[in-house]
Write a protein that holds these residues in place. Structure first.
Motif, short mmCIF file in Angstrom:
data_model
loop_
_atom_site.label_atom_id
_atom_site.label_comp_id
_atom_site.label_asym_id
_atom_site.label_seq_id
_atom_site.Cartn_x
_atom_site.Cartn_y
_atom_site.Cartn_z
N GLN A 145 0.85 -1.20 0.00
CA GLN A 145 0.00 0.00 0.00
C GLN A 145 0.88 1.24 0.00
OE1 GLN A 145 -2.82 0.27 3.21
NE2 GLN A 145 -3.41 -1.89 3.06
N ILE A 146 0.48 2.22 -0.77
CA ILE A 146 1.11 3.54 -0.66
C ILE A 146 -0.01 4.54 -0.40
CG2 ILE A 146 2.48 5.33 -1.77
CD1 ILE A 146 3.80 3.23 -3.49
N THR A 147 0.12 5.28 0.68
CA THR A 147 -0.86 6.33 1.00
C THR A 147 -0.17 7.68 0.93
OG1 THR A 147 -2.16 4.93 2.48
CG2 THR A 147 -2.31 7.30 2.84
N MET A 148 -0.76 8.58 0.16
CA MET A 148 -0.30 9.97 0.19
C MET A 148 -1.51 10.82 0.56
SD MET A 148 1.17 12.34 -2.86
CE MET A 148 1.55 14.07 -2.58
N ALA A 149 -1.59 11.16 1.83
CA ALA A 149 -2.78 11.87 2.31
C ALA A 149 -2.42 13.30 2.66
CB ALA A 149 -3.32 11.15 3.55
N GLU A 150 -3.29 14.21 2.28
CA GLU A 150 -3.09 15.62 2.62
C GLU A 150 -4.35 16.13 3.32
OE1 GLU A 150 0.03 17.14 -0.74
OE2 GLU A 150 -2.03 16.89 -1.40
N ALA A 151 -4.14 16.76 4.46
CA ALA A 151 -5.30 17.22 5.25
C ALA A 151 -5.73 18.62 4.83
CB ALA A 151 -4.96 17.18 6.74
N PHE A 152 -5.29 19.04 3.63
CA PHE A 152 -5.68 20.36 3.14
C PHE A 152 -6.20 20.20 1.71
CE2 PHE A 152 -1.12 19.56 2.96
CZ PHE A 152 -0.88 19.60 1.60
N GLY A 153 -6.80 21.29 1.20
CA GLY A 153 -7.43 21.21 -0.12
C GLY A 153 -6.50 21.65 -1.24
N VAL A 154 -7.04 22.36 -2.22
CA VAL A 154 -6.21 22.71 -3.38
C VAL A 154 -5.48 24.04 -3.21
CG1 VAL A 154 -7.41 21.25 -5.03
CG2 VAL A 154 -8.26 23.56 -4.63
N GLN A 155 -5.68 24.68 -2.07
CA GLN A 155 -4.88 25.85 -1.66
C GLN A 155 -4.76 26.91 -2.74
OE1 GLN A 155 -1.30 23.62 -0.37
NE2 GLN A 155 -1.81 24.32 1.68
N GLY A 156 -5.92 27.31 -3.27
CA GLY A 156 -5.91 28.40 -4.26
C GLY A 156 -5.48 27.97 -5.65
N ARG A 157 -5.18 26.68 -5.83
CA ARG A 157 -4.73 26.23 -7.16
C ARG A 157 -5.86 25.53 -7.92
NH1 ARG A 157 0.19 22.65 -7.58
NH2 ARG A 157 -0.98 21.36 -6.14
N GLY A 158 -7.10 26.00 -7.69
CA GLY A 158 -8.26 25.35 -8.29
C GLY A 158 -8.16 25.24 -9.81
N ARG A 159 -7.70 26.32 -10.42
CA ARG A 159 -7.66 26.32 -11.88
C ARG A 159 -6.69 25.24 -12.39
NH1 ARG A 159 -8.91 30.82 -15.13
NH2 ARG A 159 -8.87 32.04 -13.21
N PHE A 160 -5.50 25.20 -11.76
CA PHE A 160 -4.52 24.15 -12.13
C PHE A 160 -5.12 22.77 -11.87
CE2 PHE A 160 -1.73 21.08 -10.01
CZ PHE A 160 -0.92 20.71 -11.07
N TYR A 161 -5.74 22.62 -10.72
CA TYR A 161 -6.21 21.30 -10.32
C TYR A 161 -7.31 20.79 -11.25
CZ TYR A 161 -6.14 17.48 -7.10
OH TYR A 161 -5.96 16.24 -6.56
N LEU A 166 -1.44 -1.25 -4.09
CA LEU A 166 -2.55 -0.30 -3.90
C LEU A 166 -1.99 1.08 -3.62
CD1 LEU A 166 -3.99 -3.03 -1.86
CD2 LEU A 166 -5.45 -1.91 -3.54
N ILE A 167 -2.50 2.04 -4.34
CA ILE A 167 -2.06 3.42 -4.13
C ILE A 167 -3.29 4.26 -3.85
CG2 ILE A 167 -1.03 5.45 -5.22
CD1 ILE A 167 0.68 3.66 -6.93
N ARG A 168 -3.25 5.08 -2.82
CA ARG A 168 -4.35 6.04 -2.65
C ARG A 168 -3.74 7.40 -2.32
NH1 ARG A 168 -7.00 5.14 3.41
NH2 ARG A 168 -4.99 4.77 4.37
N ALA A 169 -4.38 8.43 -2.85
CA ALA A 169 -3.88 9.79 -2.68
C ALA A 169 -5.06 10.72 -2.66
CB ALA A 169 -2.95 10.17 -3.83
N GLY A 170 -5.03 11.71 -1.79
CA GLY A 170 -6.16 12.62 -1.78
C GLY A 170 -5.92 13.88 -0.97
N LYS A 171 -6.77 14.83 -1.25
CA LYS A 171 -6.78 16.12 -0.55
C LYS A 171 -7.90 16.10 0.49
CE LYS A 171 -4.01 18.33 -3.62
NZ LYS A 171 -2.64 18.71 -3.26
#
Ligand code: BG6
Length: 454
Positions: free
Chosen positions: A196-212, A306-311
């Motif tokens: 398993q690889i988990t890349m979890a971020e407890a924050f959102g897109v931090q003003g980069r909505g357009r890029f995201y 298994l890889i999971r990643a999220g904001k």
């Protein structure tokens, strides 16, 4: 003759990346005596050298000898990237430099124009070029981007930044694997249940909505950072001790992975994402993704990756977790499975979870963690490491063309709306549908749960 670059040119000098990452890294390089060549900023901002120096001061926010030295190395060229006059001025600033390193901290849509102008104006001979992600939007555009770069620079002069490869804890994975003998025999299908690889971020897109909106989690972190990490963990040991030996093994591993099918992907979007600036009110872009990969190789056949990643998840933590099979026979009481874990952030750790006997008459035990663990605060920043390497012409930690394309091949069929997007609330571990990707009896590992801390 030294193979080092004798000037560093960075396009996008007035931008955000320069402010946040590049100036501090240049400062650190100067401070340890690793940068002593002209540093030429290029941008279209109507600035002059004084204004750029001011920007460098703001970005570094500390006055010392290294800052003075960096300011003395700085030059500036202001102008449009589609105007040859900009590149004539750059050629002048390059003076006697013969092997400049051009760092394109600009949108990929401008790469073609800039590299051609460099060539037309005599700035590309014997030069190197560093490019930032995103490296392509899908397989076809990545190939096209490579074609554009290769029209001017051979692959041996192209440095594609994936800042994950410059991270100390990611280097730690490669080091621990190949500096020890006990581990290598374990990392294969006979012993590994799943990874398993988990890349979890407890924050959102931090003003980069357009890029995201243009990216989504698969493009943003899976195609590049996390597939690179998986490759470092699972590739065969390189036979040849050279940068290319390592990169050859990485691409061989990535090519052994089956392209993802729809049943192997769960996408999610956190509630509130659609209210972010630059985000469409009906956006279906994923801010979370979980994928299940399989390799067709003798070493890894049948082992799910298994890889999971999220904001906006519960914690900010990145961890690699190799879950080993249970002993074939039950002799004593058993606890959790043996696990080998590499913590990538926020701290750096290597942990082996084992079962040990409790003192006393009974043959009963408990799960314990053998762990090497430290805070990452003192580590060299990825950009410092990577820019230093690029100045020396060392490509080991940069993504090679074939690796980038192999990674796109894996995700190409499941980009955009190929699969539904499930909503999730901020502060959880993503949509419950992701559980369906796990092997029977397994759970996603919570890196912060009891026993989870290295
Ligand atoms: C970037 C992504 O490449 O990596 C971001 O665009 C992500 O969305 C970031 O947050 C994570 O990297 P780090 O080094 O800050 O953990």
């Amino acid at each position: 003759m030294s193979n080092d670059s004798d000037a560093l040119v960075f396009f996008g000098a007035t931008g955000d990346l320069a402010h946040k990452k590049i100036f501090p890294s240049l400062h650190a390089l100067v401070a340890r005596g690793a940068l002593d060549v002209p540093v030429i900023g290029v941008a279209k901002a109507g600035w002059d050298l004084e204004r750029l120096k001011q920007r460098a001061r703001e970005s570094i926010d500390r006055h010392d000898d290294a800052l003075d030295k960096l300011l003395s190395l700085l030059r500036y060229v202001d102008g449009d990237y589609d105007d040859d006059a900009t590149f004539v001025a750059l050629r002048e600033q390059l003076g006697a430099a013969r092997r400049p390193l051009h760092y394109l901290a600009i949108p990929p849509s401008l790469f073609g124009e800039v590299v051609q102008a460099l060539q037309r104006n005599g700035c590309a001979d014997d030069a190197r070029v560093v490019v930032e992600k995103p490296f392509g939007h899908d397989l076809a555009s990545a190939r096209e981007l490579n074609r554009v770069l290769h029209a001017v620079f051979p692959e041996s002069s192209v440095f594609r930044i994936d800042h994950y490869l410059g991270k100390e804890p990611v280097e730690n994975i490669t080091y621990v694997r190949f500096a020890n003998t006990f581990l290598e025999p374990l990392l294969r299908r006979e012993y590994v249940d799943h990874i398993q690889i988990t890349m979890a971020e407890a924050f959102g897109v931090q003003g980069r909505g357009r890029f995201y909106e243009e990216a989504g989690a698969i493009r943003d972190v899976v195609q590049n950072h996390l597939l690179q990490v998986l490759a470092l963990l699972c590739m065969d040991p390189p036979a040849e001790h050279s940068p290319e030996g390592m990169r050859d093994e990485k691409v061989r591993f990535l090519r052994s992975l089956r392209p993802l099918g729809k049943r192997d992907v769960v996408r999610g979007q956190f509630a509130g994402y659609r209210d972010e600036d630059g985000v469409a009110p009906d956006s279906t872009v994923e801010t979370f993704v979980a994928v299940r990969l399989h390799a067709d190789s003798w070493r890894w056949a049948g082992v799910p990756f298994l890889i999971r990643a999220g904001k906006e998840l519960k914690e900010t933590v990145t961890e690699v977790d190799v879950v080993l099979k249970r002993p074939p026979q039950r002799v004593f009481d058993t606890g959790g499975p043996n696990r080998l874990r590499f913590r990538i952030s926020p701290d750096v750790g290597t942990t082996l979870d084992v079962r040990a006997k409790e003192p006393g008459e009974a043959m009963v035990g408990r799960d314990v963690s053998l762990s090497v663990h430290r805070q990452a605060a003192e580590d060299m920043e990825p950009y410092e490491r990577l820019l230093g390497d690029a100045l020396h012409g060392d490509q080991s930690l940069f993504a090679r063309q074939d690796t980038v394309e192999a990674a796109w091949e894996i995700v190409d069929g499941v980009l955009d709306d190929a699969t539904p997007v499930h909503p999730y609330d901020p502060g959880c571990w993503g949509p419950a549908e992701a559980d369906g990707l796990l092997p029977r009896g397994a759970a996603w590992h919570d890196p912060e749960a009891e026993g989870g801390r290295p």
